[in-house]
Write a protein that holds these residues in place. Structure first.
Motif, PDB file in Angstrom:
ATOM      1  N   ALA A 147       0.835  -1.207   0.000  1.00 16.95           N
ATOM      2  CA  ALA A 147       0.000   0.000   0.000  1.00 16.95           C
ATOM      3  C   ALA A 147       0.867   1.253   0.000  1.00 16.95           C
ATOM      4  O   ALA A 147       0.543   2.243  -0.674  1.00 16.95           O
ATOM      5  N   HIS A 148       1.942   1.233   0.779  1.00 23.58           N
ATOM      6  CA  HIS A 148       2.853   2.381   0.849  1.00 23.58           C
ATOM      7  C   HIS A 148       3.373   2.731  -0.546  1.00 23.58           C
ATOM      8  O   HIS A 148       3.271   3.887  -0.988  1.00 23.58           O
ATOM      9  N   HIS A 149       3.915   1.752  -1.241  1.00 24.46           N
ATOM     10  CA  HIS A 149       4.578   2.039  -2.516  1.00 24.46           C
ATOM     11  C   HIS A 149       3.596   2.186  -3.672  1.00 24.46           C
ATOM     12  O   HIS A 149       3.702   3.137  -4.466  1.00 24.46           O
ATOM     13  N   LEU A 150       2.625   1.283  -3.774  1.00 26.53           N
ATOM     14  CA  LEU A 150       1.710   1.362  -4.909  1.00 26.53           C
ATOM     15  C   LEU A 150       0.803   2.579  -4.788  1.00 26.53           C
ATOM     16  O   LEU A 150       0.521   3.254  -5.787  1.00 26.53           O
ATOM     17  N   GLY A 151       0.365   2.901  -3.572  1.00 30.67           N
ATOM     18  CA  GLY A 151      -0.462   4.091  -3.392  1.00 30.67           C
ATOM     19  C   GLY A 151       0.253   5.347  -3.829  1.00 30.67           C
ATOM     20  O   GLY A 151      -0.309   6.196  -4.540  1.00 30.67           O
ATOM     21  N   ARG A 152       1.501   5.488  -3.428  1.00 36.01           N
ATOM     22  CA  ARG A 152       2.263   6.675  -3.818  1.00 36.01           C
ATOM     23  C   ARG A 152       2.526   6.695  -5.318  1.00 36.01           C
ATOM     24  O   ARG A 152       2.450   7.747  -5.969  1.00 36.01           O
ATOM     25  N   ALA A 153       2.839   5.542  -5.903  1.00 34.82           N
ATOM     26  CA  ALA A 153       3.084   5.482  -7.343  1.00 34.82           C
ATOM     27  C   ALA A 153       1.853   5.903  -8.127  1.00 34.82           C
ATOM     28  O   ALA A 153       1.938   6.703  -9.076  1.00 34.82           O
ATOM     29  N   LEU A 154       0.689   5.395  -7.731  1.00 33.78           N
ATOM     30  CA  LEU A 154      -0.549   5.734  -8.441  1.00 33.78           C
ATOM     31  C   LEU A 154      -0.891   7.209  -8.288  1.00 33.78           C
ATOM     32  O   LEU A 154      -1.311   7.870  -9.253  1.00 33.78           O
ATOM     33  N   GLN A 155      -0.729   7.733  -7.074  1.00 35.54           N
ATOM     34  CA  GLN A 155      -1.091   9.136  -6.851  1.00 35.54           C
ATOM     35  C   GLN A 155      -0.153  10.082  -7.597  1.00 35.54           C
ATOM     36  O   GLN A 155      -0.599  11.082  -8.178  1.00 35.54           O
ATOM     37  N   LEU A 156       1.133   9.783  -7.610  1.00 39.43           N
ATOM     38  CA  LEU A 156       2.070  10.622  -8.362  1.00 39.43           C
ATOM     39  C   LEU A 156       1.751  10.573  -9.853  1.00 39.43           C
ATOM     40  O   LEU A 156       1.850  11.586 -10.561  1.00 39.43           O
ATOM     41  N   THR A 157       1.354   9.405 -10.334  1.00 43.64           N
ATOM     42  CA  THR A 157       0.962   9.288 -11.742  1.00 43.64           C
ATOM     43  C   THR A 157      -0.266  10.135 -12.026  1.00 43.64           C
ATOM     44  O   THR A 157      -0.339  10.835 -13.050  1.00 43.64           O
ATOM     45  N   ASN A 158      -1.247  10.096 -11.127  1.00 45.06           N
ATOM     46  CA  ASN A 158      -2.439  10.938 -11.295  1.00 45.06           C
ATOM     47  C   ASN A 158      -2.072  12.418 -11.319  1.00 45.06           C
ATOM     48  O   ASN A 158      -2.611  13.199 -12.116  1.00 45.06           O
ATOM     49  N   ILE A 159      -1.181  12.823 -10.426  1.00 44.29           N
ATOM     50  CA  ILE A 159      -0.757  14.219 -10.358  1.00 44.29           C
ATOM     51  C   ILE A 159      -0.119  14.649 -11.682  1.00 44.29           C
ATOM     52  O   ILE A 159      -0.405  15.732 -12.213  1.00 44.29           O
ATOM     53  N   LEU A 160       0.738  13.786 -12.230  1.00 47.83           N
ATOM     54  CA  LEU A 160       1.420  14.115 -13.474  1.00 47.83           C
ATOM     55  C   LEU A 160       0.463  14.115 -14.670  1.00 47.83           C
ATOM     56  O   LEU A 160       0.702  14.818 -15.654  1.00 47.83           O
ATOM     57  N   ARG A 161      -0.624  13.356 -14.564  1.00 47.49           N
ATOM     58  CA  ARG A 161      -1.627  13.349 -15.633  1.00 47.49           C
ATOM     59  C   ARG A 161      -2.514  14.585 -15.581  1.00 47.49           C
ATOM     60  O   ARG A 161      -3.001  15.067 -16.612  1.00 47.49           O
TER      61      ARG A 161
END
Length: 275
Positions: A147-161
């Motif tokens: 959850a720590h890593h995948l949550g941050r990866a997904l949210q950063l991707t959303n931010i960049l989109r």
């Protein structure tokens, strides 16, 4: 609000196919968690509501959660009750999601420090992951790490989109450190989004996202216990979307990269075959 009146937003998710393959109890629990997140997210993103009223609405959800975990009438949180008890969902994780939404309500987030951005990602994404891994049946320790890593990866991707969409409502989630690295002086959200140096700032954050995807992949690689098609799908689909954004670049005018629904379906089928 009764369970029947809770919006079934889960049916609109790009990952509906991924959730459909879960056993019935797990599937319904994930839909309930998703609906909770959409409801509080809509409060945070309501551009027409006054901030004090929106904060009060979030606080009302805290009261309902208090009642739910104390065994009293849970009010609007009633649709979560059965799933909370069945999967031992932790109150702190629901609270963390509300805390993240409250950050958006308190003030428009603009060029946060990397530490502040990391805390925001934990609240609005990794906390959802912590709720989810209990439902998926993962052991708690690897589940929390995933959850720590995948949550941050997904949210950063959303931010960049969503750089342009966020700027339109006065928000800039690109970190101050990334902007400084690119030589961008924080001024206004619109000016920052229009700055041609945004590509360099975005690539700095993309590198952080890739590292979180890598760490998530390492946790998933040994096929830990649990029904993990959904997180595997999210890892594959969002990492693929991030790579496509890198190919297009973030210099304005930006082309919004979207997920490919056929590709998602094929990935689900592949994951089912792979086991």
């Amino acid at each position: 609000m009764s369970k029947a009146n809770v919006p079934t937003q889960a049916t609109r998710s790009s990952f509906y196919a991924g959730m459909r393959v879960l056993p019935k109890d797990e599937r319904e629990a994930m839909y309930a968690v998703y609906d909770f997140c959409r409801i509080v997210d809509d409060i945070a993103d309501d551009q027409h509501g006054e901030r004090p009223a929106r904060m009060a609405d979030l606080d009302a959800w805290r009261v309902d959660l208090d009642a739910l975990y104390a065994g009293r009438d849970p009010g609007r949180a009633a649709f979560l009750a059965a799933h909370v008890h069945r999967f031992a969902l932790e109150r702190a994780d629901f609270e963390a999601v509300i805390d993240g939404m409250a950050m958006d309500v308190a003030q428009d987030i603009r060029w946060p420090s990397e530490a502040e951005l990391d805390a925001y990602c934990d609240h609005v994404a990794s906390a959802v992951g912590r709720l989810s891994v209990n439902i998926f049946g993962m052991d708690r320790e690897p589940g929390v790490a995933l959850a720590h890593h995948l949550g941050r990866a997904l949210q950063l991707t959303n931010i960049l989109r969503d750089i342009d969409e966020d700027a339109e409502i006065g928000r800039v989630y690109i970190s101050a450190e990334a902007l400084r690295l690119a030589g961008i002086e924080p001024t206004t959200p619109q000016a920052i989004a229009a700055d041609p140096r945004m590509d360099k700032a975005a690539r700095h954050m993309a590198a952080r996202a890739h590292e979180h995807y890598r760490q998530a992949g390492l946790i998933l690689a040994p096929k830990p216990k649990g029904h993990l098609i959904a997180p595997r799908l999210m890892e594959i689909a969002y990492a693929r979307m991030l790579r496509r954004m890198e190919q297009v670049g973030w210099a304005p005018p930006r082309e919004r990269v979207r997920s490919n629904k056929l590709g998602l379906l094929l990935t689900v089928l592949w994951l089912l075959v792979a086991g």
